[in-house]
Write a protein that holds these residues in place. Structure first.
Motif, PDB file in Angstrom:
ATOM      1  N   GLU A  46       1.686   5.978  -3.334  1.00 52.34           N
ATOM      2  CA  GLU A  46       1.518   4.907  -4.325  1.00 52.34           C
ATOM      3  C   GLU A  46       0.586   3.814  -3.804  1.00 52.34           C
ATOM      4  O   GLU A  46      -0.268   3.323  -4.540  1.00 52.34           O
ATOM      5  CB  GLU A  46       2.880   4.309  -4.696  1.00 52.34           C
ATOM      6  N   LEU A  47       0.730   3.442  -2.550  1.00 53.86           N
ATOM      7  CA  LEU A  47      -0.135   2.415  -1.970  1.00 53.86           C
ATOM      8  C   LEU A  47      -1.581   2.901  -1.886  1.00 53.86           C
ATOM      9  O   LEU A  47      -2.519   2.133  -2.126  1.00 53.86           O
ATOM     10  CB  LEU A  47       0.370   2.011  -0.590  1.00 53.86           C
ATOM     11  N   ILE A  48      -1.774   4.182  -1.590  1.00 52.17           N
ATOM     12  CA  ILE A  48      -3.120   4.750  -1.566  1.00 52.17           C
ATOM     13  C   ILE A  48      -3.717   4.737  -2.970  1.00 52.17           C
ATOM     14  O   ILE A  48      -4.894   4.384  -3.148  1.00 52.17           O
ATOM     15  CB  ILE A  48      -3.101   6.172  -0.966  1.00 52.17           C
ATOM     16  N   SER A  49      -2.933   5.066  -3.979  1.00 51.74           N
ATOM     17  CA  SER A  49      -3.414   5.025  -5.364  1.00 51.74           C
ATOM     18  C   SER A  49      -3.800   3.607  -5.772  1.00 51.74           C
ATOM     19  O   SER A  49      -4.822   3.404  -6.431  1.00 51.74           O
ATOM     20  CB  SER A  49      -2.342   5.551  -6.316  1.00 51.74           C
ATOM     21  N   VAL A  50      -3.008   2.630  -5.375  1.00 51.50           N
ATOM     22  CA  VAL A  50      -3.313   1.227  -5.688  1.00 51.50           C
ATOM     23  C   VAL A  50      -4.617   0.812  -5.005  1.00 51.50           C
ATOM     24  O   VAL A  50      -5.458   0.137  -5.613  1.00 51.50           O
ATOM     25  CB  VAL A  50      -2.141   0.312  -5.258  1.00 51.50           C
ATOM     26  N   THR A  51      -4.806   1.233  -3.758  1.00 52.94           N
ATOM     27  CA  THR A  51      -6.023   0.886  -3.028  1.00 52.94           C
ATOM     28  C   THR A  51      -7.254   1.509  -3.678  1.00 52.94           C
ATOM     29  O   THR A  51      -8.294   0.854  -3.810  1.00 52.94           O
ATOM     30  CB  THR A  51      -5.907   1.333  -1.560  1.00 52.94           C
ATOM     31  N   ILE A  52      -7.158   2.750  -4.106  1.00 52.92           N
ATOM     32  CA  ILE A  52      -8.281   3.394  -4.803  1.00 52.92           C
ATOM     33  C   ILE A  52      -8.573   2.667  -6.110  1.00 52.92           C
ATOM     34  O   ILE A  52      -9.735   2.457  -6.466  1.00 52.92           O
ATOM     35  CB  ILE A  52      -7.983   4.891  -5.036  1.00 52.92           C
ATOM     36  N   ASN A  53      -7.532   2.262  -6.810  1.00 51.58           N
ATOM     37  CA  ASN A  53      -7.715   1.478  -8.041  1.00 51.58           C
ATOM     38  C   ASN A  53      -8.414   0.158  -7.754  1.00 51.58           C
ATOM     39  O   ASN A  53      -9.267  -0.279  -8.526  1.00 51.58           O
ATOM     40  CB  ASN A  53      -6.368   1.218  -8.704  1.00 51.58           C
ATOM     41  N   GLN A  54      -8.051  -0.506  -6.666  1.00 52.31           N
ATOM     42  CA  GLN A  54      -8.703  -1.762  -6.299  1.00 52.31           C
ATOM     43  C   GLN A  54     -10.183  -1.537  -6.023  1.00 52.31           C
ATOM     44  O   GLN A  54     -11.029  -2.341  -6.427  1.00 52.31           O
ATOM     45  CB  GLN A  54      -8.039  -2.366  -5.062  1.00 52.31           C
ATOM     46  N   ILE A  55     -10.511  -0.456  -5.336  1.00 52.32           N
ATOM     47  CA  ILE A  55     -11.907  -0.143  -5.062  1.00 52.32           C
ATOM     48  C   ILE A  55     -12.658   0.109  -6.367  1.00 52.32           C
ATOM     49  O   ILE A  55     -13.781  -0.361  -6.554  1.00 52.32           O
ATOM     50  CB  ILE A  55     -12.021   1.061  -4.107  1.00 52.32           C
ATOM     51  N   ASN A  56     -12.035   0.825  -7.284  1.00 51.94           N
ATOM     52  CA  ASN A  56     -12.667   1.104  -8.581  1.00 51.94           C
ATOM     53  C   ASN A  56     -12.911  -0.166  -9.384  1.00 51.94           C
ATOM     54  O   ASN A  56     -13.851  -0.231 -10.175  1.00 51.94           O
ATOM     55  CB  ASN A  56     -11.824   2.077  -9.403  1.00 51.94           C
ATOM     56  N   HIS A  57     -12.073  -1.179  -9.190  1.00 55.35           N
ATOM     57  CA  HIS A  57     -12.216  -2.451  -9.919  1.00 55.35           C
ATOM     58  C   HIS A  57     -12.892  -3.518  -9.069  1.00 55.35           C
ATOM     59  O   HIS A  57     -12.821  -4.711  -9.393  1.00 55.35           O
ATOM     60  CB  HIS A  57     -10.851  -2.940 -10.412  1.00 55.35           C
ATOM     61  N   HIS A  58     -13.535  -3.102  -7.954  1.00 57.48           N
ATOM     62  CA  HIS A  58     -14.315  -3.988  -7.085  1.00 57.48           C
ATOM     63  C   HIS A  58     -13.479  -5.131  -6.492  1.00 57.48           C
ATOM     64  O   HIS A  58     -13.963  -6.240  -6.331  1.00 57.48           O
ATOM     65  CB  HIS A  58     -15.528  -4.550  -7.824  1.00 57.48           C
ATOM     66  N   LYS A  59     -12.247  -4.846  -6.164  1.00 60.00           N
ATOM     67  CA  LYS A  59     -11.376  -5.820  -5.495  1.00 60.00           C
ATOM     68  C   LYS A  59     -11.222  -5.366  -4.040  1.00 60.00           C
ATOM     69  O   LYS A  59     -10.345  -4.586  -3.712  1.00 60.00           O
ATOM     70  CB  LYS A  59     -10.013  -5.886  -6.183  1.00 60.00           C
ATOM     71  N   TYR A  60     -12.099  -5.885  -3.177  1.00 60.20           N
ATOM     72  CA  TYR A  60     -12.170  -5.404  -1.802  1.00 60.20           C
ATOM     73  C   TYR A  60     -11.464  -6.295  -0.798  1.00 60.20           C
ATOM     74  O   TYR A  60     -11.403  -5.968   0.375  1.00 60.20           O
ATOM     75  CB  TYR A  60     -13.641  -5.291  -1.373  1.00 60.20           C
ATOM     76  N   PHE A  61     -10.942  -7.435  -1.188  1.00 56.79           N
ATOM     77  CA  PHE A  61     -10.513  -8.422  -0.214  1.00 56.79           C
ATOM     78  C   PHE A  61      -9.004  -8.465   0.028  1.00 56.79           C
ATOM     79  O   PHE A  61      -8.544  -9.298   0.771  1.00 56.79           O
ATOM     80  CB  PHE A  61     -11.041  -9.801  -0.616  1.00 56.79           C
ATOM     81  N   GLU A  62      -8.245  -7.587  -0.584  1.00 53.56           N
ATOM     82  CA  GLU A  62      -6.803  -7.551  -0.323  1.00 53.56           C
ATOM     83  C   GLU A  62      -6.537  -6.604   0.841  1.00 53.56           C
ATOM     84  O   GLU A  62      -6.889  -5.431   0.801  1.00 53.56           O
ATOM     85  CB  GLU A  62      -6.056  -7.076  -1.570  1.00 53.56           C
ATOM     86  N   GLU A  63      -5.924  -7.104   1.887  1.00 54.32           N
ATOM     87  CA  GLU A  63      -5.652  -6.306   3.080  1.00 54.32           C
ATOM     88  C   GLU A  63      -4.243  -5.726   3.021  1.00 54.32           C
ATOM     89  O   GLU A  63      -3.276  -6.436   2.788  1.00 54.32           O
ATOM     90  CB  GLU A  63      -5.784  -7.171   4.344  1.00 54.32           C
ATOM     91  N   THR A  64      -4.140  -4.440   3.222  1.00 58.54           N
ATOM     92  CA  THR A  64      -2.852  -3.746   3.276  1.00 58.54           C
ATOM     93  C   THR A  64      -2.851  -2.835   4.501  1.00 58.54           C
ATOM     94  O   THR A  64      -3.897  -2.577   5.090  1.00 58.54           O
ATOM     95  CB  THR A  64      -2.604  -2.918   2.001  1.00 58.54           C
ATOM     96  N   HIS A  65      -1.665  -2.334   4.843  1.00 57.38           N
ATOM     97  CA  HIS A  65      -1.533  -1.517   6.046  1.00 57.38           C
ATOM     98  C   HIS A  65      -0.432  -0.489   5.838  1.00 57.38           C
ATOM     99  O   HIS A  65       0.623  -0.804   5.293  1.00 57.38           O
ATOM    100  CB  HIS A  65      -1.198  -2.423   7.240  1.00 57.38           C
ATOM    101  N   ILE A  66      -0.700   0.736   6.266  1.00 58.62           N
ATOM    102  CA  ILE A  66       0.311   1.802   6.247  1.00 58.62           C
ATOM    103  C   ILE A  66       0.491   2.285   7.683  1.00 58.62           C
ATOM    104  O   ILE A  66      -0.478   2.557   8.377  1.00 58.62           O
ATOM    105  CB  ILE A  66      -0.132   2.998   5.373  1.00 58.62           C
ATOM    106  N   GLU A  67       1.732   2.391   8.106  1.00 61.20           N
ATOM    107  CA  GLU A  67       2.017   2.949   9.422  1.00 61.20           C
ATOM    108  C   GLU A  67       3.067   4.037   9.258  1.00 61.20           C
ATOM    109  O   GLU A  67       4.264   3.795   9.309  1.00 61.20           O
ATOM    110  CB  GLU A  67       2.510   1.858  10.364  1.00 61.20           C
ATOM    111  N   SER A  68       2.579   5.252   9.001  1.00 57.56           N
ATOM    112  CA  SER A  68       3.486   6.370   8.780  1.00 57.56           C
ATOM    113  C   SER A  68       3.301   7.470   9.812  1.00 57.56           C
ATOM    114  O   SER A  68       4.147   8.345   9.935  1.00 57.56           O
ATOM    115  CB  SER A  68       3.293   6.937   7.372  1.00 57.56           C
ATOM    116  N   GLY A  69       2.180   7.467  10.536  1.00 56.39           N
ATOM    117  CA  GLY A  69       1.955   8.462  11.573  1.00 56.39           C
ATOM    118  C   GLY A  69       1.655   9.844  11.050  1.00 56.39           C
ATOM    119  O   GLY A  69       1.849  10.824  11.764  1.00 56.39           O
ATOM    120  N   ASP A  70       1.179   9.953   9.815  1.00 53.14           N
ATOM    121  CA  ASP A  70       0.864  11.257   9.245  1.00 53.14           C
ATOM    122  C   ASP A  70      -0.476  11.199   8.528  1.00 53.14           C
ATOM    123  O   ASP A  70      -1.263  10.284   8.710  1.00 53.14           O
ATOM    124  CB  ASP A  70       1.974  11.726   8.310  1.00 53.14           C
TER     125      ASP A  70
END
Length: 107
Positions: A46-70
């Motif tokens: 879900e977080l990856i989908s949100v990030t791709i959506n942000q890129i599609n809408h030219h919203k590049y400045f929100e920083e997020t982080h995933i630490e899952s080790g996979d």
């Protein structure tokens, strides 16, 4: 549903057909625990989908982080690197256009 069906098919002969209620409860527990486990494992999707959506809408400045080790973390880091490249290109373009406007004002 698949886990429930497979569990009931495999548990019923072991416990016997007279214990169909126990087989059903065992299959239900297996299905619910499988659902909970899979839901936790694919949560980064879900977080990856949100990030791709942000890129599609030219919203590049929100920083997020995933630490899952996979592989989700690897994919997310690639997306994050791409966002950083786009941000730096945007800042460079803004600086160049600012300098061009400033030099035009001086002339």
């Amino acid at each position: 549903m698949f886990t429930f069906a497979l569990s009931i098919i495999s548990i019923t002969p072991i416990l016997g057909f007279s214990n169909i209620l126990k087989s059903t409860v065992g299959a239900l527990i297996a299905a619910l625990s499988t659902f909970a486990g899979v839901s936790l494992l694919v949560r980064p999707k879900e977080l990856i989908s949100v990030t791709i959506n942000q890129i599609n809408h030219h919203k590049y400045f929100e920083e997020t982080h995933i630490e899952s080790g996979d592989f989700f973390q690897e994919m997310f880091n690639l997306l994050k690197d791409y966002k950083n490249v786009i941000k730096s290109d945007f800042v460079e373009f803004k600086d160049v256009s600012y300098e061009a406007n400033k030099s035009n004002q001086l002339v």
